[in-house]
Design a protein around this motif. Structure first.
Motif, short mmCIF file in Angstrom:
data_model
loop_
_atom_site.label_atom_id
_atom_site.label_comp_id
_atom_site.label_asym_id
_atom_site.label_seq_id
_atom_site.Cartn_x
_atom_site.Cartn_y
_atom_site.Cartn_z
N GLY A 81 0.79 -1.22 0.00
CA GLY A 81 0.00 0.00 0.00
C GLY A 81 0.82 1.27 0.00
N GLN A 82 2.14 1.15 0.15
CA GLN A 82 3.02 2.32 0.19
C GLN A 82 3.82 2.50 -1.09
OE1 GLN A 82 2.59 4.27 2.91
NE2 GLN A 82 1.08 2.69 3.41
N ILE A 83 3.61 1.63 -2.07
CA ILE A 83 4.40 1.72 -3.30
C ILE A 83 4.24 3.10 -3.95
CG2 ILE A 83 4.68 0.81 -5.64
CD1 ILE A 83 3.77 -1.93 -4.51
N ASP A 84 3.01 3.60 -4.02
CA ASP A 84 2.80 4.90 -4.66
C ASP A 84 3.53 6.01 -3.92
OD1 ASP A 84 1.24 3.71 -6.59
OD2 ASP A 84 -0.68 4.34 -5.73
N ALA A 85 3.59 5.93 -2.60
CA ALA A 85 4.29 6.96 -1.84
C ALA A 85 5.78 6.96 -2.16
CB ALA A 85 4.07 6.74 -0.34
N VAL A 86 6.35 5.77 -2.31
CA VAL A 86 7.77 5.68 -2.65
C VAL A 86 7.99 6.20 -4.07
CG1 VAL A 86 9.71 4.11 -2.98
CG2 VAL A 86 8.15 3.77 -1.06
N VAL A 87 7.16 5.78 -4.99
CA VAL A 87 7.31 6.22 -6.38
C VAL A 87 7.16 7.73 -6.50
CG1 VAL A 87 6.24 6.11 -8.68
CG2 VAL A 87 6.62 4.00 -7.38
N SER A 88 6.23 8.30 -5.76
CA SER A 88 5.99 9.74 -5.86
C SER A 88 7.18 10.56 -5.37
CB SER A 88 4.74 10.13 -5.08
OG SER A 88 4.92 9.98 -3.68
N ALA A 89 8.01 9.97 -4.54
CA ALA A 89 9.22 10.66 -4.07
C ALA A 89 10.30 10.72 -5.14
CB ALA A 89 9.76 9.97 -2.82
N ALA A 90 10.14 9.94 -6.21
CA ALA A 90 11.06 9.92 -7.36
C ALA A 90 12.52 9.73 -6.92
CB ALA A 90 10.91 11.20 -8.18
N PRO A 91 12.79 8.71 -6.12
CA PRO A 91 14.17 8.51 -5.67
C PRO A 91 15.05 7.90 -6.75
CG PRO A 91 12.82 6.71 -4.90
CD PRO A 91 11.88 7.69 -5.57
N ASP A 92 16.34 8.13 -6.60
CA ASP A 92 17.34 7.46 -7.43
C ASP A 92 17.61 6.06 -6.93
OD1 ASP A 92 18.21 9.87 -9.13
OD2 ASP A 92 18.54 10.60 -7.08
N VAL A 93 17.44 5.88 -5.61
CA VAL A 93 17.75 4.61 -4.95
C VAL A 93 16.65 4.31 -3.94
CG1 VAL A 93 19.40 3.39 -3.47
CG2 VAL A 93 20.24 5.03 -5.16
N VAL A 94 16.25 3.05 -3.88
CA VAL A 94 15.34 2.57 -2.83
C VAL A 94 16.07 1.46 -2.07
CG1 VAL A 94 13.13 1.52 -2.28
CG2 VAL A 94 13.31 3.08 -4.23
N LEU A 95 16.14 1.60 -0.75
CA LEU A 95 16.70 0.58 0.13
C LEU A 95 15.54 -0.06 0.87
CD1 LEU A 95 19.71 2.60 1.60
CD2 LEU A 95 19.71 1.09 -0.38
N LEU A 96 15.35 -1.36 0.70
CA LEU A 96 14.11 -2.02 1.11
C LEU A 96 14.39 -3.21 2.03
CD1 LEU A 96 11.19 -2.86 -1.29
CD2 LEU A 96 12.15 -4.67 0.11
N GLU A 97 13.61 -3.31 3.11
CA GLU A 97 13.67 -4.49 3.99
C GLU A 97 12.30 -4.73 4.59
OE1 GLU A 97 13.37 -4.34 7.50
OE2 GLU A 97 13.32 -2.15 7.67
N PHE A 98 11.74 -5.95 4.37
CA PHE A 98 10.42 -6.26 4.90
C PHE A 98 10.27 -7.70 5.38
CE2 PHE A 98 9.00 -2.31 2.93
CZ PHE A 98 8.22 -1.81 3.96
N TYR A 99 11.36 -8.43 5.58
CA TYR A 99 11.21 -9.83 5.98
C TYR A 99 11.04 -9.99 7.49
CZ TYR A 99 16.01 -9.41 7.51
OH TYR A 99 17.13 -9.00 8.16
N ALA A 100 11.52 -9.02 8.27
CA ALA A 100 11.64 -9.22 9.72
C ALA A 100 10.31 -9.52 10.38
CB ALA A 100 12.29 -8.01 10.37
N ASN A 101 9.28 -8.77 10.04
CA ASN A 101 7.97 -9.01 10.64
C ASN A 101 7.20 -10.09 9.90
OD1 ASN A 101 8.30 -7.09 12.71
ND2 ASN A 101 7.86 -5.46 11.24
N ASP A 102 7.42 -10.23 8.60
CA ASP A 102 6.81 -11.34 7.88
C ASP A 102 7.17 -12.67 8.54
OD1 ASP A 102 6.12 -9.33 6.11
OD2 ASP A 102 6.90 -10.32 4.33
N ALA A 103 8.41 -12.77 9.02
CA ALA A 103 8.93 -14.03 9.56
C ALA A 103 8.48 -14.30 10.99
CB ALA A 103 10.45 -14.02 9.50
N ALA A 104 7.88 -13.34 11.66
CA ALA A 104 7.45 -13.53 13.05
C ALA A 104 6.25 -14.49 13.11
CB ALA A 104 7.10 -12.20 13.69
N LEU A 105 6.33 -15.47 13.97
CA LEU A 105 5.29 -16.49 14.05
C LEU A 105 3.91 -15.89 14.33
CD1 LEU A 105 7.13 -19.28 16.06
CD2 LEU A 105 6.69 -19.22 13.59
N ASN A 106 3.87 -14.81 15.10
CA ASN A 106 2.57 -14.23 15.47
C ASN A 106 1.93 -13.46 14.33
OD1 ASN A 106 4.54 -12.19 15.68
ND2 ASN A 106 3.34 -11.07 17.20
N ARG A 107 2.62 -13.32 13.20
CA ARG A 107 2.03 -12.66 12.02
C ARG A 107 1.34 -13.66 11.09
NH1 ARG A 107 3.25 -7.29 11.76
NH2 ARG A 107 4.01 -6.67 13.81
#
Length: 200
Positions: A64-90
């Protein structure tokens, strides 16, 4: 792609724009300012870093945040999203996490076809936070594979932490998940500067 030579000469008056996109490891990581300063020095160019991140966020939130990142028009995106995906309670499977990150990477590529996207593996998890993420490696590998399928980059910060173990590691990651900001910067900034400034 190295930020230098003719490309740098053409854009040296324009800041290099970076978006850091992730979980609390990004939202409260504290490594962005040291990275900005180091890259600015290395590139002899202004660097601006913005944050699109949320504590507790999963890759589902990130879609749901892809558009917000794209609208910033960055040269570089540094991305990390595994930490909470991997939590058993998720209750998020590796396959679901893989599908989500594929959607994120495809969305970033469509919106930012000329930008560099770097998928990152962060610090180790210890104690209770580690026990809650027994299969974190599988999530990291899924995200790495999806990045590499798209000829995007993967940066693994975990080797920088291998010099610490036991009580020393616990002292710099006191809650088992979030490193002290200065220690996160010590681990991450040299690797990112090598990649973004020197292309290694």
């Amino acid at each position: 792609m190295i930020f230098g030579g003719a490309a740098q000469a053409e854009s040296e008056n324009r800041p290099l724009e970076i978006v850091t996109f992730g979980t609390s490891l990004t939202a409260r990581g504290g490594w962005q300012e040291p990275l900005r300063a180091a890259l600015s020095t290395c590139l002899s160019r202004p660097v601006e870093i913005s944050i699109v991140a949320k504590a507790g966020a999963t890759s589902q939130w990130a879609i749901g945040q892809i558009d917000a990142v794209v609208s910033a028009a960055p040269d570089v995106v540094l991305l990390e999203f595994y930490a909470n995906d991997a939590a058993l309670n998720r209750f998020m499977t590796v396959d679901a996490s893989r599908r989500n990150v594929a959607t994120i990477l495809d969305g970033l590529h469509r919106g930012l076809p000329q930008s560099r996207v770097l998928v990152m593996a962060m610090n180790p998890f210890i104690g209770m936070r580690g026990w809650m993420r027994p299969f974190a490696e599988s999530y990291i590998e899924a995200h790495r594979e999806e990045a590499e399928k798209r000829s995007m980059e993967f940066v693994d910060h975990r080797p920088a932490w291998t010099r610490l173990y036991g009580d020393d590691l616990a002292a710099v990651i006191p809650d088992g998940l979030h490193p002290l900001p200065e220690k996160a910067a010590d681990a991450m900034v040299p690797t990112l500067v090598e990649r973004l400034c020197h292309g290694r």
